[in-house]
Scaffold this motif. Sequence first.
Motif, PDB file in Angstrom:
ATOM      1  N   ARG A   1      -5.095   9.572  -8.669  1.00  0.00           N
ATOM      2  CA  ARG A   1      -5.953   8.516  -9.196  1.00  0.00           C
ATOM      3  C   ARG A   1      -5.796   7.265  -8.334  1.00  0.00           C
ATOM      4  NH1 ARG A   1      -2.902  10.404 -13.619  1.00  0.00           N
ATOM      5  NH2 ARG A   1      -1.665   8.537 -13.496  1.00  0.00           N
ATOM      6  N   GLY A   2      -6.860   6.895  -7.686  1.00  0.00           N
ATOM      7  CA  GLY A   2      -6.880   5.641  -6.966  1.00  0.00           C
ATOM      8  C   GLY A   2      -6.401   5.672  -5.541  1.00  0.00           C
ATOM      9  N   ARG A   3      -6.038   6.834  -5.050  1.00  0.00           N
ATOM     10  CA  ARG A   3      -5.534   6.913  -3.675  1.00  0.00           C
ATOM     11  C   ARG A   3      -6.650   6.588  -2.692  1.00  0.00           C
ATOM     12  NH1 ARG A   3      -2.260  11.879  -1.012  1.00  0.00           N
ATOM     13  NH2 ARG A   3      -2.272  11.036   1.091  1.00  0.00           N
ATOM     14  N   CYS A   4      -6.357   5.706  -1.741  1.00  0.00           N
ATOM     15  CA  CYS A   4      -7.353   5.267  -0.770  1.00  0.00           C
ATOM     16  C   CYS A   4      -6.754   5.279   0.627  1.00  0.00           C
ATOM     17  CB  CYS A   4      -7.806   3.835  -1.059  1.00  0.00           C
ATOM     18  SG  CYS A   4      -8.635   3.613  -2.627  1.00  0.00           S
ATOM     19  N   GLY A   5      -7.614   5.263   1.589  1.00  0.00           N
ATOM     20  CA  GLY A   5      -7.197   5.112   2.977  1.00  0.00           C
ATOM     21  C   GLY A   5      -8.140   4.158   3.669  1.00  0.00           C
TER      22      GLY A   5
END
Length: 112
Positions: A1-5
């Motif tokens: 949940r919410g992992r971004c790059g």
Amino acid sequence: RGRCGGVWTQEAAEAHHLPDDLERAFCAELMRVSQAIEAVFAPIKLNLLSLGNVVPHLHVHLVPRYADDPALGARLSPGDGFLEPDAAEVSGWVDALRRALESTGASSEGQA
């Protein structure tokens, strides 16, 4: 949940290799995205991983950690023990993050 790059287009392998003005902009944008992730997902911790080891380039993984995190308390590598969400779920998260970024003045069309 919410992992971004985030991948930055400036020619640099490390943030501290950027010219001063771009380094400040990089850090400010990274903090805005971090705040948006925290506002939307309420993690207990947010890990920032600056990688680019195979092909040197400036990018950061922002990985929220939760109490039910399968790797909580352990070393973290991108992808370790994390489930893949479905497309509809991701779409909702992207919309929520865009709204959070807009409320902090960060552009969702920026470098990250």
